[in-house]
Design a protein around this motif. Structure first.
Motif, PDB file in Angstrom:
ATOM      1  N   ALA A  92       0.801  -1.263   0.014  1.00 31.63           N
ATOM      2  CA  ALA A  92      -0.064  -0.044   0.217  1.00 31.63           C
ATOM      3  C   ALA A  92       0.852   1.294  -0.015  1.00 31.63           C
ATOM      4  CB  ALA A  92      -0.886  -0.043   1.111  1.00 31.63           C
ATOM      5  N   TYR A  93       1.775   1.185   0.767  1.00 28.88           N
ATOM      6  CA  TYR A  93       2.834   2.479   0.906  1.00 28.88           C
ATOM      7  C   TYR A  93       3.563   2.659  -0.671  1.00 28.88           C
ATOM      8  CZ  TYR A  93       7.028   5.122   1.976  1.00 28.88           C
ATOM      9  OH  TYR A  93       7.718   6.222   1.896  1.00 28.88           O
ATOM     10  N   GLY A  94       3.875   1.304  -1.108  1.00 25.69           N
ATOM     11  CA  GLY A  94       4.480   1.547  -2.497  1.00 25.69           C
ATOM     12  C   GLY A  94       3.723   2.368  -3.491  1.00 25.69           C
ATOM     13  N   VAL A  95       2.293   1.931  -3.474  1.00 28.70           N
ATOM     14  CA  VAL A  95       1.505   2.365  -4.522  1.00 28.70           C
ATOM     15  C   VAL A  95       1.117   3.945  -4.275  1.00 28.70           C
ATOM     16  CG1 VAL A  95      -1.040   2.231  -5.333  1.00 28.70           C
ATOM     17  CG2 VAL A  95       0.053   0.346  -4.723  1.00 28.70           C
ATOM     18  N   ILE A  96       0.756   4.267  -2.991  1.00 25.60           N
ATOM     19  CA  ILE A  96       0.414   5.634  -2.705  1.00 25.60           C
ATOM     20  C   ILE A  96       1.584   6.584  -2.850  1.00 25.60           C
ATOM     21  CG2 ILE A  96      -0.317   7.103  -0.801  1.00 25.60           C
ATOM     22  CD1 ILE A  96      -1.763   4.476   0.296  1.00 25.60           C
ATOM     23  N   ASP A  97       2.785   5.920  -2.359  1.00 26.90           N
ATOM     24  CA  ASP A  97       4.001   6.940  -2.504  1.00 26.90           C
ATOM     25  C   ASP A  97       4.248   7.153  -3.907  1.00 26.90           C
ATOM     26  OD1 ASP A  97       6.052   8.600  -1.063  1.00 26.90           O
ATOM     27  OD2 ASP A  97       7.296   7.038  -2.141  1.00 26.90           O
ATOM     28  N   GLU A  98       4.196   6.046  -4.812  1.00 25.20           N
ATOM     29  CA  GLU A  98       4.579   6.183  -6.257  1.00 25.20           C
ATOM     30  C   GLU A  98       3.697   6.972  -6.950  1.00 25.20           C
ATOM     31  OE1 GLU A  98       7.453   5.349  -9.156  1.00 25.20           O
ATOM     32  OE2 GLU A  98       7.636   4.898  -7.240  1.00 25.20           O
ATOM     33  N   ALA A  99       2.248   6.784  -6.640  1.00 27.36           N
ATOM     34  CA  ALA A  99       1.203   7.674  -7.365  1.00 27.36           C
ATOM     35  C   ALA A  99       1.596   8.987  -6.961  1.00 27.36           C
ATOM     36  CB  ALA A  99      -0.170   7.065  -6.747  1.00 27.36           C
ATOM     37  N   ARG A 100       1.699   9.474  -5.655  1.00 28.35           N
ATOM     38  CA  ARG A 100       2.098  10.720  -5.490  1.00 28.35           C
ATOM     39  C   ARG A 100       2.973  11.561  -6.052  1.00 28.35           C
ATOM     40  NH1 ARG A 100       0.349  10.694   0.973  1.00 28.35           N
ATOM     41  NH2 ARG A 100       2.472  10.074   1.205  1.00 28.35           N
TER      42      ARG A 100
ATOM     43  N   VAL B 219       9.631  -7.425   2.905  1.00 22.78           N
ATOM     44  CA  VAL B 219       8.805  -6.065   3.028  1.00 22.78           C
ATOM     45  C   VAL B 219       9.443  -5.276   1.791  1.00 22.78           C
ATOM     46  CG1 VAL B 219       9.200  -3.827   4.267  1.00 22.78           C
ATOM     47  CG2 VAL B 219       8.936  -6.196   5.695  1.00 22.78           C
ATOM     48  N   GLU B 220      10.696  -5.330   1.395  1.00 27.17           N
ATOM     49  CA  GLU B 220      11.161  -4.543   0.168  1.00 27.17           C
ATOM     50  C   GLU B 220      10.553  -4.864  -1.072  1.00 27.17           C
ATOM     51  OE1 GLU B 220      15.243  -5.421   0.617  1.00 27.17           O
ATOM     52  OE2 GLU B 220      15.719  -4.500   2.315  1.00 27.17           O
ATOM     53  N   GLU B 221      10.214  -6.116  -1.083  1.00 29.40           N
ATOM     54  CA  GLU B 221       9.581  -6.466  -2.436  1.00 29.40           C
ATOM     55  C   GLU B 221       8.275  -6.268  -2.432  1.00 29.40           C
ATOM     56  OE1 GLU B 221      12.631 -10.351  -3.330  1.00 29.40           O
ATOM     57  OE2 GLU B 221      10.546 -10.773  -2.824  1.00 29.40           O
ATOM     58  N   ALA B 222       7.397  -6.096  -1.130  1.00 30.63           N
ATOM     59  CA  ALA B 222       6.219  -5.933  -1.320  1.00 30.63           C
ATOM     60  C   ALA B 222       5.926  -4.380  -1.558  1.00 30.63           C
ATOM     61  CB  ALA B 222       5.476  -6.402   0.148  1.00 30.63           C
ATOM     62  N   GLU B 223       6.828  -3.862  -1.062  1.00 34.74           N
ATOM     63  CA  GLU B 223       6.912  -2.139  -1.360  1.00 34.74           C
ATOM     64  C   GLU B 223       6.977  -2.014  -3.088  1.00 34.74           C
ATOM     65  OE1 GLU B 223       9.347   1.704  -0.648  1.00 34.74           O
ATOM     66  OE2 GLU B 223       9.127   0.470   0.858  1.00 34.74           O
ATOM     67  N   MET B 224       8.040  -2.812  -3.477  1.00 30.83           N
ATOM     68  CA  MET B 224       8.279  -2.733  -4.935  1.00 30.83           C
ATOM     69  C   MET B 224       7.078  -2.777  -5.791  1.00 30.83           C
ATOM     70  SD  MET B 224      10.615  -0.976  -6.334  1.00 30.83           S
ATOM     71  CE  MET B 224      11.110  -0.523  -7.950  1.00 30.83           C
ATOM     72  N   CYS B 225       6.702  -3.951  -5.623  1.00 23.78           N
ATOM     73  CA  CYS B 225       5.407  -4.443  -6.190  1.00 23.78           C
ATOM     74  C   CYS B 225       4.359  -3.288  -6.411  1.00 23.78           C
ATOM     75  CB  CYS B 225       4.713  -5.876  -5.575  1.00 23.78           C
ATOM     76  SG  CYS B 225       5.619  -7.361  -5.834  1.00 23.78           S
ATOM     77  N   GLY B 226       4.182  -2.474  -5.237  1.00 25.10           N
ATOM     78  CA  GLY B 226       3.131  -1.501  -5.111  1.00 25.10           C
ATOM     79  C   GLY B 226       3.816  -0.529  -6.069  1.00 25.10           C
ATOM     80  N   ARG B 227       4.894  -0.255  -6.247  1.00 22.16           N
ATOM     81  CA  ARG B 227       5.647   0.870  -7.080  1.00 22.16           C
ATOM     82  C   ARG B 227       5.452   0.486  -8.478  1.00 22.16           C
ATOM     83  NH1 ARG B 227       7.812   4.853  -4.135  1.00 22.16           N
ATOM     84  NH2 ARG B 227       8.279   4.703  -1.987  1.00 22.16           N
ATOM     85  N   MET B 228       5.729  -0.690  -8.818  1.00 22.55           N
ATOM     86  CA  MET B 228       5.511  -1.338 -10.076  1.00 22.55           C
ATOM     87  C   MET B 228       4.375  -1.187 -10.707  1.00 22.55           C
ATOM     88  SD  MET B 228       8.963  -1.739 -10.581  1.00 22.55           S
ATOM     89  CE  MET B 228       8.577  -2.196 -12.439  1.00 22.55           C
ATOM     90  N   ALA B 229       3.285  -1.569  -9.777  1.00 29.24           N
ATOM     91  CA  ALA B 229       1.937  -1.431 -10.364  1.00 29.24           C
ATOM     92  C   ALA B 229       1.731  -0.094 -10.669  1.00 29.24           C
ATOM     93  CB  ALA B 229       1.032  -1.848  -9.224  1.00 29.24           C
TER      94      ALA B 229
END
Length: 392
Positions: free
Chosen positions: A19-27, A297-307
């Protein structure tokens, strides 16, 4: 244009890192990002949280679904129509759905419906499941931390049993999540790398033979006085019936399972007359963030960013995947796969990852990199300082 993120299915200790990865990358990319509370169930009730300016730093170390999850399939035409009415009302043009097998089916249905209706919508699935059974990806965020938890729990329980077996409990049984695949139960054997782990692992991929199993327990107890057993909840008889079928289904249509640990304990007690203890980690194994894997943890965040990156590159109607480049040094690369190839599909534990009731060297090489590192959460008052949003 507005982007929407939501969580679905059983939660994990690292889903909020995604969730952090998605939200931060979107912003970072100038998107207005909202969150649907309790997945599509909440979206249909127009329950949203504007995450564009939200403080999200704590998400990286907080387990479970910070925004609430759900178990709902979008099969009802009225629900689908309502969903798109809501998307249009709020100008939702990006949809990031964070979940497992059934959730990817929902994401695929939403993407197909958007195309049918001529509605501009980019759907990307963010993988998540402790079961590790999503196909076309080397592994899934959530698995590494749950595997680490199970391996450690079995080691500690085995040491306890070793201390007491002389005139007390001789058999310990741990019932582990895993409806169709034995990825998580197999992790109970990883402790042997450090000298102690599960003596017998019962997997869905190996049909359960009661006589063979009882004989195996008897051999282990005769040899060393005690026996530790890990059993996947999805253990099946040769005819395909679950050993622990509770007789009803959940809202996804899955058979509800429970009590397989006590079932096989009863068999051992009846046949061998041994004292047995049974443990069911249940929610603990999927939300044990205090002993999570740093890799996970690192890969979960990165999967969000990649989405988010894929959606912005017009690569949508897909799920983010991880491809293993090498075991040592451990290296992966991110990719994607069409959602329809993942929806409602299950990746089983390969036959060369287990031998009888034990895991093989090949499974150990696969799993070991996934449990590395200890990204401890911050502590306050001697306890993890977990925070959650007020989502009602």
């Amino acid at each position: 244009m507005r982007a929407l993120y939501a969580q679905s299915g059983g939660v994990t200790s690292v889903i909020n890192a995604s969730a952090y990865g998605v939200i931060d990358e979107a912003r970072k990319n100038g998107l207005e990002i909202w969150v649907g509370i309790n997945g599509v169930t909440g979206i249909l009730k127009e329950r949203f949280l504007d995450a564009t300016e939200l403080d999200i730093e704590f998400l990286k170390h907080t387990p479970a679904g910070a925004f609430g999850s759900c178990r709902k399939k979008m099969k009802n035409e009225a629900d689908i129509q309502k969903l798109f009415d809501i998307f249009q009302k709020y100008n939702i043009r990006y949809f990031f759905y964070n979940g497992g097998n059934d959730s990817m089916d929902t994401a695929w249905r939403v993407q197909v419906e958007a195309q049918k209706r001529g509605y501009e919508l980019k759907v990307v699935g963010v993988p998540k499941t402790i079961d590790n059974d999503l196909p076309h990806t080397d592994h899934c965020p959530g698995y590494g931390s749950a595997a680490k938890y199970i391996a450690i729990a079995m080691m500690e329980a085995a040491l306890d049993l070793r201390s007491m077996w002389v005139d007390s409990t001789q058999v310990f049984v741990m019932e582990i999540m895993g409806r169709h695949a034995g990825w998580l139960a197999a992790a109970a054997g990883l402790g042997w790398l450090n000298g102690i782990g599960a003596d017998i692992i019962l997997l869905p991929e190996k049909p359960f033979d009661k006589d063979e199993f009882i004989a195996a327990v008897d051999r282990v107890v005769t040899k060393k006085g005690y026996c530790t057993i890990a059993v996947a909840e999805g253990l099946k008889y040769p005819d395909g019936f679950f050993v622990s079928d509770m007789g009803y289904t959940d809202s996804f249509g899955n058979r509800q399972l429970g009590g397989v640990g006590f079932t096989i304990a009863g068999m051992i007690r009846s046949e061998l007359g041994l004292k047995i203890h049974v443990a069911i980690p249940d929610y603990l194994q999927r939300s044990g963030r205090h002993i999570a894997s740093a890799t996970d943890v690192e890969e979960a965040e990165m999967c969000g960013r990649m989405a988010v990156r894929y959606a912005l590159e017009d690569n949508y109607g897909v799920m983010v995947t991880m491809e293993r480049v090498s075991d040592s040094p451990y290296q992966i690369r991110y990719s994607s796969v069409p959602l329809n190839l993942v929806a409602d599909q299950t990746k089983m534990l390969p036959k060369d990852y287990f031998d009888g009731y034990e895991i093989t060297e090949k499974f150990i090489r696969y799993a070991l990199p996934l449990i590395q590192g200890e990204p401890y959460p911050p502590y306050r008052n001697g306890l993890p300082d977990y925070r959650m949003f007020d989502i009602g």
